[in-house]
Design a protein around this motif. Structure first.
Motif, PDB file in Angstrom:
ATOM      1  N   ALA A 281       3.963   6.925  14.974  1.00 40.04           N
ATOM      2  CA  ALA A 281       4.330   5.512  15.129  1.00 40.04           C
ATOM      3  C   ALA A 281       3.912   4.712  13.902  1.00 40.04           C
ATOM      4  CB  ALA A 281       3.640   4.932  16.374  1.00 40.04           C
ATOM      5  N   GLU A 282       3.236   5.366  12.938  1.00 44.64           N
ATOM      6  CA  GLU A 282       2.788   4.707  11.717  1.00 44.64           C
ATOM      7  C   GLU A 282       3.289   5.479  10.497  1.00 44.64           C
ATOM      8  OE1 GLU A 282      -1.405   2.728  12.488  1.00 44.64           O
ATOM      9  OE2 GLU A 282      -1.484   4.865  12.910  1.00 44.64           O
ATOM     10  N   PRO A 283       4.596   5.437  10.229  1.00 47.98           N
ATOM     11  CA  PRO A 283       5.159   6.251   9.140  1.00 47.98           C
ATOM     12  C   PRO A 283       4.601   5.914   7.767  1.00 47.98           C
ATOM     13  CG  PRO A 283       6.758   4.644   9.939  1.00 47.98           C
ATOM     14  CD  PRO A 283       5.626   4.638  10.908  1.00 47.98           C
ATOM     15  N   GLU A 284       4.281   4.638   7.527  1.00 46.17           N
ATOM     16  CA  GLU A 284       3.777   4.277   6.204  1.00 46.17           C
ATOM     17  C   GLU A 284       2.389   4.884   5.970  1.00 46.17           C
ATOM     18  OE1 GLU A 284       3.107   0.315   3.412  1.00 46.17           O
ATOM     19  OE2 GLU A 284       3.992   0.122   5.411  1.00 46.17           O
ATOM     20  N   LYS A 285       1.537   4.847   6.985  1.00 47.21           N
ATOM     21  CA  LYS A 285       0.206   5.432   6.860  1.00 47.21           C
ATOM     22  C   LYS A 285       0.286   6.940   6.676  1.00 47.21           C
ATOM     23  CE  LYS A 285      -4.216   5.821   9.334  1.00 47.21           C
ATOM     24  NZ  LYS A 285      -4.952   5.455  10.567  1.00 47.21           N
ATOM     25  N   ILE A 286       1.142   7.581   7.459  1.00 45.92           N
ATOM     26  CA  ILE A 286       1.319   9.022   7.345  1.00 45.92           C
ATOM     27  C   ILE A 286       1.903   9.370   5.982  1.00 45.92           C
ATOM     28  CG2 ILE A 286       2.658  10.982   8.205  1.00 45.92           C
ATOM     29  CD1 ILE A 286       0.264  10.248   9.920  1.00 45.92           C
ATOM     30  N   ALA A 287       2.819   8.538   5.487  1.00 53.38           N
ATOM     31  CA  ALA A 287       3.416   8.783   4.175  1.00 53.38           C
ATOM     32  C   ALA A 287       2.350   8.823   3.092  1.00 53.38           C
ATOM     33  CB  ALA A 287       4.442   7.701   3.853  1.00 53.38           C
ATOM     34  N   GLN A 288       1.368   7.931   3.192  1.00 55.08           N
ATOM     35  CA  GLN A 288       0.292   7.908   2.208  1.00 55.08           C
ATOM     36  C   GLN A 288      -0.623   9.129   2.345  1.00 55.08           C
ATOM     37  OE1 GLN A 288      -1.907   4.256   1.950  1.00 55.08           O
ATOM     38  NE2 GLN A 288      -0.101   2.987   2.193  1.00 55.08           N
ATOM     39  N   ASN A 289      -1.085   9.407   3.556  1.00 54.67           N
ATOM     40  CA  ASN A 289      -2.062  10.475   3.755  1.00 54.67           C
ATOM     41  C   ASN A 289      -1.482  11.868   3.555  1.00 54.67           C
ATOM     42  OD1 ASN A 289      -3.934   8.504   4.394  1.00 54.67           O
ATOM     43  ND2 ASN A 289      -3.648   8.696   6.601  1.00 54.67           N
ATOM     44  N   LEU A 290      -0.298  12.109   4.114  1.00 54.06           N
ATOM     45  CA  LEU A 290       0.295  13.438   4.059  1.00 54.06           C
ATOM     46  C   LEU A 290       1.087  13.686   2.786  1.00 54.06           C
ATOM     47  CD1 LEU A 290       1.598  14.228   7.665  1.00 54.06           C
ATOM     48  CD2 LEU A 290      -0.271  15.311   6.445  1.00 54.06           C
ATOM     49  N   PHE A 291       1.768  12.663   2.300  1.00 52.81           N
ATOM     50  CA  PHE A 291       2.728  12.885   1.222  1.00 52.81           C
ATOM     51  C   PHE A 291       2.260  12.324  -0.128  1.00 52.81           C
ATOM     52  CE2 PHE A 291       5.378  12.481   5.186  1.00 52.81           C
ATOM     53  CZ  PHE A 291       5.462  13.846   5.385  1.00 52.81           C
TER      54      PHE A 291
END
Length: 402
Positions: A281-291
């Motif tokens: 539900a937090e794509p921007e946060k995941i984008a930073q941490n994972l990608f």
């Protein structure tokens, strides 16, 4: 997943068709994006060749800056295309322009620290700023939140470009490295503070409406590009030095290392990353941490491994120094460390095999005088140990894993 927050009457704006819509194909990479990625094959080949030919006392610092720059440029353009309809004419023209300037950047890359620093800085900063301006053109009056974000992002990139240009005009290598390190630091710090800029307002609950599924696929494809570049570099070097049975053995070992890296990243791990990105539900946060940050050591490790394989093929009988060992052994160490971070973030599983692999590789790093061919074979053997260990562990934990 909602892709944009349209302002009143925005859907009647012709620019609305430039934005990626929320449908079944929204999370899939498109052919224009894959075409654009080809530029980075050339750029990575240029980088590997440069490092293999001139791995001097400051080579690791220079390599770090160039890898960080290439990765961040690709990430920023990918973030934007994540939000855009790449089948639309203006977006395709934008990608073609980025491809052209990207080729120019790759041409300038080998001499970025030897006379072409200003050219490299101008092209790199220009690409980043053009990307921001195009984003503002698309989202202005259509998506207020994204427009605010890209406005501040553009200001951060404009500020960092001052240091890129200052480094390019510097008269000494030390000053150039210093200015460019500051520029890279500014750019990587931006997302951590959500591109805060004094006096520039921030929208309420402002965030980029990213597709995690799309970012997962794009990063996986970039890893494929890096692995493919490693095979190309290894094949080219083997062609020039295939004059003994030992060279063939080293080539087989180098090829095996690339295949094992593919296995370690894509078998089970990448699938979990995709599931995490798609369901968050937090794509921007995941984008930073994972990608953005999570995949960086993976990419850097693959590139450094390619340089190490070049050393082991071209100077098989020579004894290793810390210089060669940092590439041959340090590359797989970085790669495994990146996989640890990504796998913990995506599935909360701590891959013990990866920790053990890094520990054993670290021992090899400090064994002086080992012939390069033995170091290469040992490094590939440790990657094999990690891959088999993880496969067996996953099978015991979940028999359905194949």
């Amino acid at each position: 997943m909602k892709k944009t927050t349209a302002t009143s009457g925005a859907k009647s704006d012709p620019k609305w068709r430039l934005i990626r819509q929320d449908d079944a194909e929204a999370g899939k990479a498109t052919f224009p994006e894959l075409f654009f990625d080809l530029v980075f094959v050339f750029a990575l080949i240029q980088l590997s060749h440069t490092l293999a030919e001139n791995f001097g006392s400051t080579a690791l610092v220079e390599a770090a800056i160039l890898i960080l720059a290439l990765w961040w440029l690709w990430v920023h353009i990918t973030w934007l295309t994540n939000l855009l309809n790449t089948e639309a004419g203006p977006v395709r023209l934008f990608l073609f322009f980025m491809m052209f300037t990207g080729v120019l950047l790759a041409i300038a890359l080998p001499k970025a620290f030897e006379g072409h620093g200003l050219v490299f800085a101008l092209i790199y900063s220009g690409m980043q700023l053009v990307r921001s301006l195009f984003a503002l053109y698309v989202f202005k009056g259509v998506d207020h939140e994204n427009s605010l974000t890209f406005s501040r992002m553009g200001l951060w990139l404009a500020f960092s470009s001052i240091f890129w240009l200052a480094g390019g005009m510097s008269s000494t290598l030390e000053w150039q490295l210093g200015f460019w390190a500051v520029a890279i630091g500014i750019e990587y710090a931006g997302p951590l503070v959500k591109y805060y800029f004094p006096g520039f307002k921030t929208g309420k609950n402002e965030r980029l409406h990213l597709s995690g599924e799309h970012l997962a696929e794009r990063c996986a494809l970039f890893v494929i590009i890096c692995l493919g570049e490693t095979i190309l570099t290894t094949g080219r070097t083997a062609t020039d030095h295939m004059n003994s049975s030992l060279t063939f053995v080293v080539f087989c070992s180098a090829f095996a290392s690339t295949v094992l890296m593919w296995w370690i990243y894509f078998h089970h791990g990448q699938e979990k990353v995709s599931e995490k990105a798609e369901g968050t539900a937090e794509p921007e946060k995941i984008a930073q941490n994972l990608f953005n940050y999570g995949h960086l050591p993976i990419v850097a490790g693959i590139i450094l491994t390619a340089v190490g394989e070049d050393f082991s093929l071209s100077h098989s009988h020579e004894d290793s120094t810390l210089r060669e060992a940092l590439a041959i052994v340090g590359g797989p160490m970085l790669f495994l460390a990146g996989n640890i971070g990504v796998k913990i973030a995506s599935s909360f599983v701590r891959p013990i095999s990866h920790f053990v692999g890094i520990a054993v590789l670290a021992v090899l790093l400090f064994l002086p005088g080992m012939p390069l061919y033995i170091l290469q074979i040992a490094s590939a053997s440790i990657l094999l140990l990690v891959a088999v260990w993880e496969y067996v562990a996953l099978r015991k934990h979940s028999p359905s894993v194949s």
